[in-house]
Design a protein around this motif. Structure first.
Motif, PDB file in Angstrom:
ATOM      1  N   ARG A  63       0.844  -1.200   0.000  1.00  0.00           N
ATOM      2  CA  ARG A  63       0.000   0.000   0.000  1.00  0.00           C
ATOM      3  C   ARG A  63       0.874   1.242   0.000  1.00  0.00           C
ATOM      4  O   ARG A  63       1.724   1.414   0.870  1.00  0.00           O
ATOM      5  N   ILE A  64       0.633   2.107  -0.961  1.00  0.00           N
ATOM      6  CA  ILE A  64       1.412   3.352  -1.090  1.00  0.00           C
ATOM      7  C   ILE A  64       0.446   4.530  -1.126  1.00  0.00           C
ATOM      8  O   ILE A  64      -0.472   4.574  -1.954  1.00  0.00           O
ATOM      9  N   SER A  65       0.643   5.473  -0.217  1.00  0.00           N
ATOM     10  CA  SER A  65      -0.182   6.685  -0.198  1.00  0.00           C
ATOM     11  C   SER A  65       0.692   7.913  -0.382  1.00  0.00           C
ATOM     12  O   SER A  65       1.714   8.079   0.290  1.00  0.00           O
ATOM     13  N   LEU A  66       0.271   8.787  -1.294  1.00  0.00           N
ATOM     14  CA  LEU A  66       0.956  10.047  -1.545  1.00  0.00           C
ATOM     15  C   LEU A  66       0.096  11.171  -0.991  1.00  0.00           C
ATOM     16  O   LEU A  66      -1.132  11.078  -0.989  1.00  0.00           O
ATOM     17  N   ALA A  67       0.716  12.231  -0.518  1.00  0.00           N
ATOM     18  CA  ALA A  67      -0.047  13.325   0.088  1.00  0.00           C
ATOM     19  C   ALA A  67       0.456  14.679  -0.388  1.00  0.00           C
ATOM     20  O   ALA A  67       1.654  14.866  -0.633  1.00  0.00           O
ATOM     21  N   ARG A  68      -0.484  15.604  -0.512  1.00  0.00           N
ATOM     22  CA  ARG A  68      -0.183  17.021  -0.760  1.00  0.00           C
ATOM     23  C   ARG A  68      -1.081  17.842   0.143  1.00  0.00           C
ATOM     24  O   ARG A  68      -2.257  17.534   0.321  1.00  0.00           O
ATOM     25  N   LYS A  69      -0.499  18.889   0.721  1.00  0.00           N
ATOM     26  CA  LYS A  69      -1.218  19.688   1.712  1.00  0.00           C
ATOM     27  C   LYS A  69      -1.048  21.173   1.410  1.00  0.00           C
ATOM     28  O   LYS A  69       0.082  21.664   1.287  1.00  0.00           O
ATOM     29  N   SER A  70      -2.192  21.863   1.283  1.00  0.00           N
ATOM     30  CA  SER A  70      -2.176  23.313   1.070  1.00  0.00           C
ATOM     31  C   SER A  70      -3.602  23.831   1.231  1.00  0.00           C
ATOM     32  O   SER A  70      -4.531  23.052   1.485  1.00  0.00           O
ATOM     33  N   LEU A  71      -3.799  25.145   1.037  1.00  0.00           N
ATOM     34  CA  LEU A  71      -5.141  25.718   1.081  1.00  0.00           C
ATOM     35  C   LEU A  71      -5.802  25.700  -0.293  1.00  0.00           C
ATOM     36  O   LEU A  71      -6.946  26.123  -0.441  1.00  0.00           O
ATOM     37  N   ASP A  72      -5.095  25.195  -1.268  1.00  0.00           N
ATOM     38  CA  ASP A  72      -5.603  25.141  -2.644  1.00  0.00           C
ATOM     39  C   ASP A  72      -5.821  23.681  -3.049  1.00  0.00           C
ATOM     40  O   ASP A  72      -4.874  22.956  -3.352  1.00  0.00           O
ATOM     41  N   ARG A  73      -7.065  23.253  -3.089  1.00  0.00           N
ATOM     42  CA  ARG A  73      -7.368  21.864  -3.408  1.00  0.00           C
ATOM     43  C   ARG A  73      -6.960  21.518  -4.834  1.00  0.00           C
ATOM     44  O   ARG A  73      -6.462  20.410  -5.093  1.00  0.00           O
ATOM     45  N   SER A  74      -7.197  22.421  -5.736  1.00  0.00           N
ATOM     46  CA  SER A  74      -6.850  22.169  -7.138  1.00  0.00           C
ATOM     47  C   SER A  74      -5.348  21.963  -7.293  1.00  0.00           C
ATOM     48  O   SER A  74      -4.900  21.074  -8.035  1.00  0.00           O
ATOM     49  N   ALA A  75      -4.576  22.790  -6.586  1.00  0.00           N
ATOM     50  CA  ALA A  75      -3.118  22.660  -6.639  1.00  0.00           C
ATOM     51  C   ALA A  75      -2.679  21.307  -6.085  1.00  0.00           C
ATOM     52  O   ALA A  75      -1.757  20.670  -6.613  1.00  0.00           O
ATOM     53  N   ASN A  76      -3.354  20.844  -5.021  1.00  0.00           N
ATOM     54  CA  ASN A  76      -3.032  19.526  -4.461  1.00  0.00           C
ATOM     55  C   ASN A  76      -3.224  18.423  -5.496  1.00  0.00           C
ATOM     56  O   ASN A  76      -2.379  17.538  -5.652  1.00  0.00           O
ATOM     57  N   LEU A  77      -4.355  18.490  -6.216  1.00  0.00           N
ATOM     58  CA  LEU A  77      -4.663  17.464  -7.207  1.00  0.00           C
ATOM     59  C   LEU A  77      -3.675  17.475  -8.365  1.00  0.00           C
ATOM     60  O   LEU A  77      -3.269  16.421  -8.861  1.00  0.00           O
ATOM     61  N   ILE A  78      -3.285  18.667  -8.780  1.00  0.00           N
ATOM     62  CA  ILE A  78      -2.326  18.776  -9.885  1.00  0.00           C
ATOM     63  C   ILE A  78      -0.983  18.163  -9.483  1.00  0.00           C
ATOM     64  O   ILE A  78      -0.371  17.406 -10.249  1.00  0.00           O
ATOM     65  N   LYS A  79      -0.521  18.488  -8.280  1.00  0.00           N
ATOM     66  CA  LYS A  79       0.754  17.944  -7.812  1.00  0.00           C
ATOM     67  C   LYS A  79       0.674  16.430  -7.599  1.00  0.00           C
ATOM     68  O   LYS A  79       1.625  15.700  -7.904  1.00  0.00           O
ATOM     69  N   LEU A  80      -0.477  15.975  -7.087  1.00  0.00           N
ATOM     70  CA  LEU A  80      -0.632  14.538  -6.867  1.00  0.00           C
ATOM     71  C   LEU A  80      -0.635  13.764  -8.185  1.00  0.00           C
ATOM     72  O   LEU A  80      -0.120  12.654  -8.267  1.00  0.00           O
ATOM     73  N   SER A  81      -1.227  14.373  -9.202  1.00  0.00           N
ATOM     74  CA  SER A  81      -1.244  13.726 -10.511  1.00  0.00           C
ATOM     75  C   SER A  81       0.179  13.501 -11.022  1.00  0.00           C
ATOM     76  O   SER A  81       0.503  12.421 -11.545  1.00  0.00           O
ATOM     77  N   ALA A  82       1.027  14.500 -10.828  1.00  0.00           N
ATOM     78  CA  ALA A  82       2.434  14.359 -11.231  1.00  0.00           C
ATOM     79  C   ALA A  82       3.144  13.322 -10.356  1.00  0.00           C
ATOM     80  O   ALA A  82       3.958  12.519 -10.853  1.00  0.00           O
ATOM     81  N   ASP A  83       2.830  13.303  -9.053  1.00  0.00           N
ATOM     82  CA  ASP A  83       3.435  12.324  -8.142  1.00  0.00           C
ATOM     83  C   ASP A  83       3.051  10.894  -8.539  1.00  0.00           C
ATOM     84  O   ASP A  83       3.883   9.981  -8.506  1.00  0.00           O
TER      85      ASP A  83
END
Length: 251
Positions: free
Chosen positions: A59-79
């Motif tokens: 099981r592998i979980s990646l995380a991004r944390k900020s006040l911008d949800r859209s930015a989190n999703l964009i970074k997670l997509s690259a991750d």
């Protein structure tokens, strides 16, 4: 004087009756106790088998944390693309890698007094989790050791990284191990009896009862025991341990 002689004779007779009755009762009691003790030999038999896990779940979980949800999703997509590339180069096929699952939590500012939280949002934490399910257990073990370094080098935040290893034929091993455990119990019982040949003429007879113990599945060299049974998933090499309590008739 005759009266005293009669009383004396009666007392002697009563005394003899009481003595004989007590002696007979005591003999019967102790004979029964000794016979019961000698009629049963109870031992615990043990059987073990070394096995190698043939299935792994990672099981592998990646995380991004900020006040911008859209930015989190964009970074997670690259991750996700980076991690999938890492897994592919490590020898895993697309069929062994699940589709990522997205989840999100809201983090609130704690109260200054240390109790509870306020209504102020500090950040949105978005996670992407996927699983690698495979029979390439050694590749998973290697990948776990390399993933942390890869994440650091590529600025990827790993929120979770857990691997589990299982042995699929565990149920098939139970009956053969129980048979070996009973054989071991018989050998132990014979050894106990043979050790007392100079004192007792007891020999082992038929099985009166047999009770299965809890199976223990531990990593190799781990001898821990649980009343509910251990089921190790952290290691590839395992030891399956079966126990039985057997009562033999003692002849």
């Amino acid at each position: 004087m005759r009266l005293f002689k009669d009383v004396s004779s009666n007392l002697i007779f009563i005394g003899l009756v009481v003595f004989v009755s007590t002696a007979l009762w005591s003999y019967a009691f102790f004979t029964k106790e000794i016979k019961t003790y000698k009629n049963v030999v109870s031992v615990i038999g043990v059987a073990t088998k070394e096995v190698t896990s043939d299935r792994a779940s990672w099981r592998i979980s990646l995380a991004r944390k900020s006040l911008d949800r859209s930015a989190n999703l964009i970074k997670l997509s690259a991750d996700e693309k980076n991690i999938q590339s890492f897994l592919s180069s490590s020898g895993f096929s697309p069929e062994e890698i699940s589709t990522p699952q997205i989840s999100a939590v809201v983090n609130y500012k704690p109260n200054p007094n240390g109790y509870g939280i306020t209504d102020e949002i500090v950040s949105y934490e978005t996670r992407s989790t996927f699983y690698v399910t495979t029979n390439k257990v050694n590749k998973v073990e290697e990948g776990v050791n390399l993933l942390r370094r890869y994440g650091e080098e590529n600025n990827i935040e790993l929120a979770d990284d857990v691997s589990e290893y299982t042995y699929s034929a565990f149920e098939k091993e139970k009956i053969p191990l129980l048979q070996k455990a009973i054989e071991d119990a018989q050998n132990r019982a014979n050894a106990l009896v043979n050790a007392t040949k100079g004192v007792s003429k007891t020999s082992i007879g038929k099985i009166l009862s047999a009770q299965q113990g809890v199976f223990q599945v531990n990593s190799t060299n781990d001898n821990s025991v649980s009343d509910y049974g251990n089921f190790d998933t952290s290691s590839i090499q395992k030891t399956i341990r079966a126990t039985v309590t057997v009562e033999f008739a003692a002849n």
